[in-house]
Design a protein around this motif. Structure first.
Motif, PDB file in Angstrom:
ATOM      1  N   GLU A 191      18.512  42.643  41.174  1.00 38.30           N
ATOM      2  CA  GLU A 191      18.330  44.019  40.697  1.00 38.30           C
ATOM      3  C   GLU A 191      19.494  44.915  41.114  1.00 38.30           C
ATOM      4  N   GLN A 192      19.997  44.676  42.323  1.00 35.87           N
ATOM      5  CA  GLN A 192      21.088  45.524  42.832  1.00 35.87           C
ATOM      6  C   GLN A 192      22.463  45.057  42.362  1.00 35.87           C
ATOM      7  N   GLY A 193      22.511  44.054  41.488  1.00 38.13           N
ATOM      8  CA  GLY A 193      23.788  43.570  40.966  1.00 38.13           C
ATOM      9  C   GLY A 193      24.184  42.238  41.586  1.00 38.13           C
ATOM     10  N   CYS A 194      25.472  41.934  41.557  1.00 34.48           N
ATOM     11  CA  CYS A 194      25.967  40.658  42.087  1.00 34.48           C
ATOM     12  C   CYS A 194      25.796  40.651  43.602  1.00 34.48           C
ATOM     13  N   THR A 195      25.086  39.638  44.104  1.00 34.85           N
ATOM     14  CA  THR A 195      24.809  39.580  45.543  1.00 34.85           C
ATOM     15  C   THR A 195      25.940  38.865  46.298  1.00 34.85           C
ATOM     16  N   VAL A 196      26.924  38.361  45.557  1.00 33.15           N
ATOM     17  CA  VAL A 196      28.036  37.639  46.202  1.00 33.15           C
ATOM     18  C   VAL A 196      29.368  38.257  45.778  1.00 33.15           C
ATOM     19  N   TYR A 197      29.350  39.556  45.553  1.00 25.21           N
ATOM     20  CA  TYR A 197      30.479  40.245  44.925  1.00 25.21           C
ATOM     21  C   TYR A 197      31.834  39.924  45.573  1.00 25.21           C
ATOM     22  N   THR A 198      31.902  39.938  46.898  1.00 31.45           N
ATOM     23  CA  THR A 198      33.208  39.732  47.541  1.00 31.45           C
ATOM     24  C   THR A 198      33.684  38.285  47.411  1.00 31.45           C
ATOM     25  N   GLU A 199      32.774  37.381  47.095  1.00 31.87           N
ATOM     26  CA  GLU A 199      33.161  35.982  46.917  1.00 31.87           C
ATOM     27  C   GLU A 199      32.905  35.502  45.491  1.00 31.87           C
ATOM     28  N   ARG A 200      32.785  36.433  44.552  1.00 34.29           N
ATOM     29  CA  ARG A 200      32.498  36.011  43.181  1.00 34.29           C
ATOM     30  C   ARG A 200      33.657  35.160  42.645  1.00 34.29           C
ATOM     31  N   PRO A 201      33.319  34.191  41.774  1.00 34.08           N
ATOM     32  CA  PRO A 201      34.334  33.261  41.281  1.00 34.08           C
ATOM     33  C   PRO A 201      35.447  33.934  40.458  1.00 34.08           C
ATOM     34  N   LEU A 202      36.518  33.190  40.281  1.00 34.24           N
ATOM     35  CA  LEU A 202      37.678  33.712  39.534  1.00 34.24           C
ATOM     36  C   LEU A 202      37.304  34.199  38.139  1.00 34.24           C
ATOM     37  N   ILE A 203      36.457  33.456  37.452  1.00 35.18           N
ATOM     38  CA  ILE A 203      36.121  33.851  36.079  1.00 35.18           C
ATOM     39  C   ILE A 203      35.426  35.218  36.053  1.00 35.18           C
ATOM     40  N   CYS A 204      34.613  35.489  37.067  1.00 37.22           N
ATOM     41  CA  CYS A 204      33.919  36.789  37.142  1.00 37.22           C
ATOM     42  C   CYS A 204      34.942  37.907  37.372  1.00 37.22           C
ATOM     43  N   ARG A 205      35.960  37.607  38.188  1.00 32.40           N
ATOM     44  CA  ARG A 205      36.996  38.604  38.491  1.00 32.40           C
ATOM     45  C   ARG A 205      37.875  38.866  37.275  1.00 32.40           C
ATOM     46  N   LEU A 206      38.093  37.798  36.487  1.00 30.95           N
ATOM     47  CA  LEU A 206      39.009  37.923  35.346  1.00 30.95           C
ATOM     48  C   LEU A 206      38.394  38.742  34.210  1.00 30.95           C
ATOM     49  N   PHE A 207      37.066  38.687  34.123  1.00 29.74           N
ATOM     50  CA  PHE A 207      36.394  39.353  33.006  1.00 29.74           C
ATOM     51  C   PHE A 207      36.747  40.843  32.966  1.00 29.74           C
ATOM     52  N   GLY A 208      37.112  41.297  31.782  1.00 27.79           N
ATOM     53  CA  GLY A 208      37.452  42.716  31.601  1.00 27.79           C
ATOM     54  C   GLY A 208      38.907  43.038  31.888  1.00 27.79           C
ATOM     55  N   THR A 209      39.646  42.034  32.377  1.00 28.78           N
ATOM     56  CA  THR A 209      41.047  42.321  32.731  1.00 28.78           C
ATOM     57  C   THR A 209      42.046  41.645  31.804  1.00 28.78           C
ATOM     58  N   THR A 210      41.540  40.974  30.745  1.00 38.63           N
ATOM     59  CA  THR A 210      42.467  40.355  29.793  1.00 38.63           C
ATOM     60  C   THR A 210      41.923  40.573  28.382  1.00 38.63           C
ATOM     61  N   PRO A 211      42.816  40.590  27.381  1.00 33.82           N
ATOM     62  CA  PRO A 211      42.344  40.760  26.003  1.00 33.82           C
ATOM     63  C   PRO A 211      41.407  39.625  25.579  1.00 33.82           C
ATOM     64  N   SER A 212      41.508  38.445  26.229  1.00 32.02           N
ATOM     65  CA  SER A 212      40.641  37.327  25.831  1.00 32.02           C
ATOM     66  C   SER A 212      39.230  37.452  26.407  1.00 32.02           C
ATOM     67  N   LEU A 213      39.055  38.301  27.418  1.00 32.95           N
ATOM     68  CA  LEU A 213      37.728  38.501  28.027  1.00 32.95           C
ATOM     69  C   LEU A 213      37.465  40.003  28.146  1.00 32.95           C
ATOM     70  N   PRO A 214      37.336  40.686  27.020  1.00 32.46           N
ATOM     71  CA  PRO A 214      37.196  42.143  27.093  1.00 32.46           C
ATOM     72  C   PRO A 214      35.794  42.579  27.514  1.00 32.46           C
ATOM     73  N   CYS A 215      35.752  43.669  28.250  1.00 32.20           N
ATOM     74  CA  CYS A 215      34.462  44.263  28.604  1.00 32.20           C
ATOM     75  C   CYS A 215      33.862  44.854  27.323  1.00 32.20           C
ATOM     76  N   PRO A 216      32.601  44.554  27.009  1.00 31.83           N
ATOM     77  CA  PRO A 216      31.984  45.096  25.794  1.00 31.83           C
ATOM     78  C   PRO A 216      31.842  46.615  25.834  1.00 31.83           C
ATOM     79  N   HIS A 217      31.996  47.201  27.023  1.00 28.67           N
ATOM     80  CA  HIS A 217      31.881  48.663  27.151  1.00 28.67           C
ATOM     81  C   HIS A 217      33.238  49.340  27.297  1.00 28.67           C
ATOM     82  N   GLY A 218      34.291  48.570  27.090  1.00 26.29           N
ATOM     83  CA  GLY A 218      35.632  49.159  27.115  1.00 26.29           C
ATOM     84  C   GLY A 218      36.189  49.458  28.489  1.00 26.29           C
ATOM     85  N   ARG A 219      35.502  48.993  29.546  1.00 24.83           N
ATOM     86  CA  ARG A 219      36.050  49.202  30.894  1.00 24.83           C
ATOM     87  C   ARG A 219      37.219  48.239  31.104  1.00 24.83           C
TER      88      ARG A 219
END
Ligand code: SF4
Ligand code: SF4
Length: 117
Positions: free
Chosen positions: A63-91
């Protein structure tokens, strides 16, 4: 040649950070990651996993979001930071991930066995 953990440390530092919509987890899971990264995540019992997956797409989402945020995997970190993995909300960060770094990350995904989180 880099050890796997050095590679991960380097790649993590190369992915720019940005502010998500508070409470949003629309891009979460299911994701895969390397065994080195998964070894840093808390073990989740089959029961807890099944219960978490009834509600969410990732066993580390709550409920409070990602519980492993500081150790989240590379793919989670990459999301929203490249044109191939865009954030659906434009962030996005002010500067996207350098394409050469994204290539290195994609190569890491191919060369290093990935397992389901
Ligand atoms: S990147 Fe976008 S979709 Fe993913 S959590 Fe952040 S705001 Fe939500
Ligand atoms: S590890 Fe965290 S950021 Fe990645 S999919 Fe799971 S809850 Fe989302």
């Amino acid at each position: 040649m880099f050890e796997q953990r050095d590679q991960i440390r380097f790649l993590r530092t190369q992915i720019p950070q940005f502010d998500c919509i508070p409470g949003c987890h629309d891009c979460c899971g299911p994701v895969t990651t390397s065994s080195e990264e998964i070894s840093r995540l808390p073990r989740v019992s089959a029961t807890v996993r099944a219960k978490a997956l009834e509600e969410y797409n990732c066993p580390h989402l709550a409920e409070q979001g990602c519980t492993v945020y500081t150790e989240r995997p590379l793919i989670c970190r990459l999301f929203g930071t490249t044109p191939s993995l865009p954030c659906p909300h434009g962030r996005r960060p002010a500067a996207l991930t350098d394409p050469r770094i994204e290539q290195l990350i994609q190569r890491f995904f191919v060369e290093v066995r990935q397992v389901l989180v």
